[in-house]
Motif scaffolding. Structure first.
Motif, PDB file in Angstrom:
ATOM      1  N   LEU A 110       0.869  -1.160   0.000  1.00 26.46           N
ATOM      2  CA  LEU A 110       0.000   0.000   0.000  1.00 26.46           C
ATOM      3  C   LEU A 110       0.916   1.223   0.000  1.00 26.46           C
ATOM      4  CD1 LEU A 110      -2.792   1.183   0.012  1.00 26.46           C
ATOM      5  CD2 LEU A 110      -2.803   1.004   2.510  1.00 26.46           C
ATOM      6  N   LEU A 111       0.929   1.893  -1.143  1.00 25.69           N
ATOM      7  CA  LEU A 111       1.778   3.058  -1.358  1.00 25.69           C
ATOM      8  C   LEU A 111       0.897   4.303  -1.404  1.00 25.69           C
ATOM      9  CD1 LEU A 111       3.898   1.554  -4.293  1.00 25.69           C
ATOM     10  CD2 LEU A 111       4.370   1.431  -1.834  1.00 25.69           C
ATOM     11  N   PRO A 112       1.476   5.488  -1.223  1.00 27.44           N
ATOM     12  CA  PRO A 112       0.657   6.697  -1.309  1.00 27.44           C
ATOM     13  C   PRO A 112      -0.131   6.802  -2.617  1.00 27.44           C
ATOM     14  CG  PRO A 112       2.750   7.214  -0.327  1.00 27.44           C
ATOM     15  CD  PRO A 112       2.841   5.786  -0.805  1.00 27.44           C
ATOM     16  N   GLY A 113       0.396   6.266  -3.696  1.00 29.26           N
ATOM     17  CA  GLY A 113      -0.294   6.301  -4.984  1.00 29.26           C
ATOM     18  C   GLY A 113      -1.327   5.204  -5.165  1.00 29.26           C
ATOM     19  N   GLY A 114      -1.418   4.306  -4.202  1.00 23.29           N
ATOM     20  CA  GLY A 114      -2.389   3.221  -4.282  1.00 23.29           C
ATOM     21  C   GLY A 114      -1.721   1.864  -4.122  1.00 23.29           C
ATOM     22  N   PRO A 115      -2.526   0.819  -4.100  1.00 23.72           N
ATOM     23  CA  PRO A 115      -1.978  -0.521  -3.888  1.00 23.72           C
ATOM     24  C   PRO A 115      -1.306  -1.072  -5.141  1.00 23.72           C
ATOM     25  CG  PRO A 115      -4.342  -0.633  -4.186  1.00 23.72           C
ATOM     26  CD  PRO A 115      -3.979   0.823  -4.175  1.00 23.72           C
ATOM     27  N   ILE A 116      -0.285  -1.905  -4.912  1.00 27.07           N
ATOM     28  CA  ILE A 116       0.374  -2.621  -6.011  1.00 27.07           C
ATOM     29  C   ILE A 116       0.546  -4.075  -5.585  1.00 27.07           C
ATOM     30  CG2 ILE A 116       1.574  -0.588  -6.904  1.00 27.07           C
ATOM     31  CD1 ILE A 116       3.787  -3.028  -5.335  1.00 27.07           C
ATOM     32  N   GLU A 117       0.740  -4.925  -6.568  1.00 25.91           N
ATOM     33  CA  GLU A 117       1.044  -6.325  -6.298  1.00 25.91           C
ATOM     34  C   GLU A 117       2.003  -6.831  -7.364  1.00 25.91           C
ATOM     35  OE1 GLU A 117      -1.272 -10.552  -5.531  1.00 25.91           O
ATOM     36  OE2 GLU A 117      -2.297  -8.656  -5.106  1.00 25.91           O
ATOM     37  N   GLU A 118       3.015  -7.561  -6.931  1.00 26.77           N
ATOM     38  CA  GLU A 118       3.999  -8.163  -7.835  1.00 26.77           C
ATOM     39  C   GLU A 118       4.205  -9.612  -7.425  1.00 26.77           C
ATOM     40  OE1 GLU A 118       5.157  -6.768 -10.467  1.00 26.77           O
ATOM     41  OE2 GLU A 118       5.009  -4.623 -10.089  1.00 26.77           O
ATOM     42  N   HIS A 119       4.532 -10.447  -8.404  1.00 23.40           N
ATOM     43  CA  HIS A 119       4.777 -11.870  -8.151  1.00 23.40           C
ATOM     44  C   HIS A 119       6.093 -12.275  -8.800  1.00 23.40           C
ATOM     45  CE1 HIS A 119       0.725 -12.806  -6.608  1.00 23.40           C
ATOM     46  NE2 HIS A 119       0.399 -11.762  -7.352  1.00 23.40           N
ATOM     47  N   GLY A 120       6.894 -13.039  -8.061  1.00 23.34           N
ATOM     48  CA  GLY A 120       8.151 -13.554  -8.579  1.00 23.34           C
ATOM     49  C   GLY A 120       9.321 -12.675  -8.205  1.00 23.34           C
ATOM     50  N   ARG A 121      10.459 -13.326  -8.014  1.00 22.23           N
ATOM     51  CA  ARG A 121      11.674 -12.636  -7.562  1.00 22.23           C
ATOM     52  C   ARG A 121      12.038 -11.447  -8.456  1.00 22.23           C
ATOM     53  NH1 ARG A 121      15.880 -16.702  -6.916  1.00 22.23           N
ATOM     54  NH2 ARG A 121      15.320 -16.743  -4.724  1.00 22.23           N
ATOM     55  N   GLU A 122      12.097 -11.662  -9.750  1.00 24.20           N
ATOM     56  CA  GLU A 122      12.540 -10.608 -10.660  1.00 24.20           C
ATOM     57  C   GLU A 122      11.631  -9.380 -10.594  1.00 24.20           C
ATOM     58  OE1 GLU A 122      12.909 -10.217 -15.423  1.00 24.20           O
ATOM     59  OE2 GLU A 122      13.955 -11.945 -14.546  1.00 24.20           O
ATOM     60  N   ALA A 123      10.328  -9.597 -10.617  1.00 20.36           N
ATOM     61  CA  ALA A 123       9.368  -8.482 -10.588  1.00 20.36           C
ATOM     62  C   ALA A 123       9.405  -7.740  -9.257  1.00 20.36           C
ATOM     63  CB  ALA A 123       7.960  -8.991 -10.878  1.00 20.36           C
ATOM     64  N   VAL A 124       9.495  -8.483  -8.160  1.00 22.85           N
ATOM     65  CA  VAL A 124       9.514  -7.854  -6.837  1.00 22.85           C
ATOM     66  C   VAL A 124      10.790  -7.042  -6.651  1.00 22.85           C
ATOM     67  CG1 VAL A 124       9.651  -8.331  -4.350  1.00 22.85           C
ATOM     68  CG2 VAL A 124       7.933  -9.494  -5.765  1.00 22.85           C
ATOM     69  N   VAL A 125      11.923  -7.616  -6.997  1.00 17.03           N
ATOM     70  CA  VAL A 125      13.192  -6.906  -6.843  1.00 17.03           C
ATOM     71  C   VAL A 125      13.212  -5.660  -7.730  1.00 17.03           C
ATOM     72  CG1 VAL A 125      15.687  -7.051  -7.233  1.00 17.03           C
ATOM     73  CG2 VAL A 125      14.487  -8.908  -6.049  1.00 17.03           C
ATOM     74  N   ALA A 126      12.739  -5.765  -8.954  1.00 18.91           N
ATOM     75  CA  ALA A 126      12.696  -4.605  -9.851  1.00 18.91           C
ATOM     76  C   ALA A 126      11.801  -3.510  -9.291  1.00 18.91           C
ATOM     77  CB  ALA A 126      12.218  -5.029 -11.240  1.00 18.91           C
ATOM     78  N   ARG A 127      10.666  -3.880  -8.741  1.00 21.20           N
ATOM     79  CA  ARG A 127       9.742  -2.886  -8.177  1.00 21.20           C
ATOM     80  C   ARG A 127      10.388  -2.160  -7.001  1.00 21.20           C
ATOM     81  NH1 ARG A 127       4.618  -0.296  -8.923  1.00 21.20           N
ATOM     82  NH2 ARG A 127       3.984  -2.180 -10.002  1.00 21.20           N
TER      83      ARG A 127
ATOM     84  N   LEU B 203       3.381  -4.849   2.671  1.00 21.86           N
ATOM     85  CA  LEU B 203       4.140  -3.662   3.028  1.00 21.86           C
ATOM     86  C   LEU B 203       3.270  -2.401   3.033  1.00 21.86           C
ATOM     87  CD1 LEU B 203       7.672  -2.831   1.961  1.00 21.86           C
ATOM     88  CD2 LEU B 203       5.926  -1.204   1.280  1.00 21.86           C
ATOM     89  N   LEU B 204       3.543  -1.536   3.984  1.00 22.03           N
ATOM     90  CA  LEU B 204       2.918  -0.216   4.070  1.00 22.03           C
ATOM     91  C   LEU B 204       4.025   0.818   4.004  1.00 22.03           C
ATOM     92  CD1 LEU B 204       0.438   1.601   4.656  1.00 22.03           C
ATOM     93  CD2 LEU B 204       0.970   1.321   7.078  1.00 22.03           C
ATOM     94  N   CYS B 205       3.875   1.795   3.110  1.00 19.37           N
ATOM     95  CA  CYS B 205       4.891   2.825   2.889  1.00 19.37           C
ATOM     96  C   CYS B 205       4.335   4.198   3.244  1.00 19.37           C
ATOM     97  CB  CYS B 205       5.360   2.797   1.441  1.00 19.37           C
ATOM     98  SG  CYS B 205       6.628   4.023   1.059  1.00 19.37           S
ATOM     99  N   SER B 206       5.134   5.003   3.935  1.00 19.27           N
ATOM    100  CA  SER B 206       4.732   6.367   4.293  1.00 19.27           C
ATOM    101  C   SER B 206       4.762   7.309   3.090  1.00 19.27           C
ATOM    102  CB  SER B 206       5.668   6.916   5.366  1.00 19.27           C
ATOM    103  OG  SER B 206       6.972   7.112   4.827  1.00 19.27           O
ATOM    104  N   GLY B 207       5.483   6.918   2.056  1.00 16.87           N
ATOM    105  CA  GLY B 207       5.750   7.840   0.960  1.00 16.87           C
ATOM    106  C   GLY B 207       6.930   8.716   1.332  1.00 16.87           C
ATOM    107  N   PHE B 208       7.309   9.590   0.425  1.00 22.26           N
ATOM    108  CA  PHE B 208       8.439  10.483   0.649  1.00 22.26           C
ATOM    109  C   PHE B 208       7.916  11.724   1.354  1.00 22.26           C
ATOM    110  CE2 PHE B 208      10.868   8.916  -3.380  1.00 22.26           C
ATOM    111  CZ  PHE B 208      10.919   7.648  -2.843  1.00 22.26           C
ATOM    112  N   ARG B 209       8.339  11.929   2.607  1.00 18.95           N
ATOM    113  CA  ARG B 209       7.893  13.064   3.410  1.00 18.95           C
ATOM    114  C   ARG B 209       9.045  14.064   3.442  1.00 18.95           C
ATOM    115  NH1 ARG B 209       3.598  11.821   2.138  1.00 18.95           N
ATOM    116  NH2 ARG B 209       2.999  13.725   3.201  1.00 18.95           N
ATOM    117  N   GLU B 210       8.850  15.224   2.829  1.00 17.41           N
ATOM    118  CA  GLU B 210       9.928  16.208   2.727  1.00 17.41           C
ATOM    119  C   GLU B 210      10.350  16.706   4.109  1.00 17.41           C
ATOM    120  OE1 GLU B 210      11.157  20.268   0.306  1.00 17.41           O
ATOM    121  OE2 GLU B 210       9.322  19.194  -0.258  1.00 17.41           O
TER     122      GLU B 210
END
Length: 128
Positions: free
Chosen positions: A43-60, A120-127
């Protein structure tokens, strides 16, 4: 109920290793920490994402901080939570003179010493 000290030490070490791999933007070390079939839900500030597999997760994950000039690990923590691992870290980021703080907290399932699921829950980039 107290956790076994060795289990707690192992959990903290695994959490720190993941945090260091993320902060150092080290896809090889991050890939070594996850299973071939790892699933990431975030859950990111821009919305939820989902990835599957080592390559996709690491790239994300690698892409989240790729444009930053610096990424510094400020703090990290980990602890076993029943059959899961809690991973938490705070990063200080900088790009062209602007600084941000970012925290990420994840609950992970471990298979054979590697992360198999990451929620995972992300705060986003807080200046700052």
């Amino acid at each position: 109920m107290n956790e076994h000290p060795q289990a707690t030490a192992t959990a903290v070490a695994m959490a720190v290793a993941v945090a260091v791999a993320v902060a150092e933007r080290d896809p090889v070390r991050l890939a070594a920490a996850v299973t071939d079939t790892v699933r990431l839900r975030a859950l990111l500030p821009g919305g939820p994402i989902e990835e599957h597999g080592r390559e996709a997760v690491v790239a994300r994950v690698d892409g989240w901080f790729a444009d930053m000039d610096t990424v510094d690990l400020v703090e990290s923590a980990g602890e076993p939570v029943a059959d899961r691992l809690l991973v938490h870290y705070r990063l200080d980021l900088a790009q062209r003179g602007t600084r941000w703080a970012c925290t990420q907290t994840a609950i992970c399932r471990i298979d054979d010493g590697r992360l198999a699921t990451i929620d995972l829950l992300c705060s986003g980039f807080r200046e700052i």
